[in-house]
Design a protein around this motif. Structure first.
Motif, PDB file in Angstrom:
ATOM      1  N   ARG A   4       0.837  -1.206   0.000  1.00  0.00           N
ATOM      2  CA  ARG A   4       0.000   0.000   0.000  1.00  0.00           C
ATOM      3  C   ARG A   4       0.862   1.243   0.000  1.00  0.00           C
ATOM      4  N   LEU A  22      -0.908   2.382  -8.638  1.00  0.00           N
ATOM      5  CA  LEU A  22      -1.852   1.390  -9.158  1.00  0.00           C
ATOM      6  C   LEU A  22      -1.229   0.585 -10.295  1.00  0.00           C
ATOM      7  N   GLU A  27      -2.125  -0.956  -3.777  1.00  0.00           N
ATOM      8  CA  GLU A  27      -3.316  -0.201  -3.394  1.00  0.00           C
ATOM      9  C   GLU A  27      -2.850   1.188  -2.991  1.00  0.00           C
ATOM     10  N   GLY A  47     -10.150   4.375 -10.057  1.00  0.00           N
ATOM     11  CA  GLY A  47     -10.668   3.010 -10.188  1.00  0.00           C
ATOM     12  C   GLY A  47     -10.246   2.064  -9.082  1.00  0.00           C
ATOM     13  N   ASP A  48     -10.323   0.769  -9.389  1.00  0.00           N
ATOM     14  CA  ASP A  48     -10.044  -0.278  -8.409  1.00  0.00           C
ATOM     15  C   ASP A  48      -8.663  -0.124  -7.798  1.00  0.00           C
ATOM     16  N   GLY A  49      -8.606  -0.332  -6.496  1.00  0.00           N
ATOM     17  CA  GLY A  49      -7.349  -0.240  -5.770  1.00  0.00           C
ATOM     18  C   GLY A  49      -7.107   1.109  -5.144  1.00  0.00           C
ATOM     19  N   THR A  51      -8.522   4.271  -2.815  1.00  0.00           N
ATOM     20  CA  THR A  51      -9.503   4.705  -1.818  1.00  0.00           C
ATOM     21  C   THR A  51      -9.120   6.089  -1.325  1.00  0.00           C
TER      22      THR A  51
END
Length: 193
Positions: A4, A22, A27, A47-49, A51
């Motif tokens: 991360r 990404l 993440e 998008g995905d990954g 937050t």
């Protein structure tokens, strides 16, 4: 290898570093001073990954990218626990007169006591940094410098996993000076074939 990456600063540079993270299979937690609710459109675009989080949450990740304007650095890092973190200093100081002859990353290292600082991602514009580094049959070069070999290895791995060719310039004083605004490597966009 850290899975991360926390990013403090959600402007063009912060978003470019989020795309880099990404692309490297990490993440990312994007944070700014206005709070996670202000980042819903940026996170949706990434998008995905990706937050949104608070600055405190982003600063808890093993690798933290500092992507705020230079005048905001002290406020952005104040009162956070930096113990054991790797901090990628992606900032640029446009007024070297306020550093007493030190590099900006040496100043940042004092502000994030307990962290291992690596200077990187400040020589390319955000648009170039956030784009695919695979170009013309080669990989875009990213420069890094730092005083901790293990921290540099983690940052090199992040950028190489994202497709960059990382070049280690040495310590924060020597390599960091080469990367600063008005110095030889500022704005240099190279492709390693």
């Amino acid at each position: 290898m850290s899975s991360r990456v926390g990013i403090i600063g959600a402007g063009r540079l912060g978003q470019a570093m989020a795309r880099t993270g990404l692309r490297a299979g990490r993440e990312v937690v994007l944070a700014n001073s206005r709070g996670p609710d202000s980042l819903s459109s940026e996170v949706a675009t990434l998008g995905d990954g990706a937050t949104a989080g608070t600055v405190e949450q982003a600063a808890q990740d093993p690798i933290v990218v500092l992507a705020v304007p230079w005048p905001r650095v002290p406020e952005a890092v104040r009162s956070l626990d930096w113990s054991g973190r790797i901090v990628i200093d992606a900032t640029n100081d446009f007024d070297p007169g306020d550093r007493d002859g030190r590099t900006s990353s040496e100043v940042v290292a004092d502000l994030v006591a307990g962290a291992r600082v690596v200077k990187a991602a400040n020589t390319l514009g955000a648009e170039v940094l956030g784009s695919d580094p695979q170009e013309a049959g080669g990989r875009r070069v990213i420069f890094i410098s730092g005083d901790d070999a293990d921290a540099k290895a983690e940052v090199v791995a992040l950028f190489q996993d994202a497709g960059f060719a990382a070049i280690d310039l040495g310590d924060l004083a020597t390599g960091g000076a080469l990367q600063q605004i008005h110095r030889p490597l500022a704005g240099v966009n190279l492709i390693r074939l």
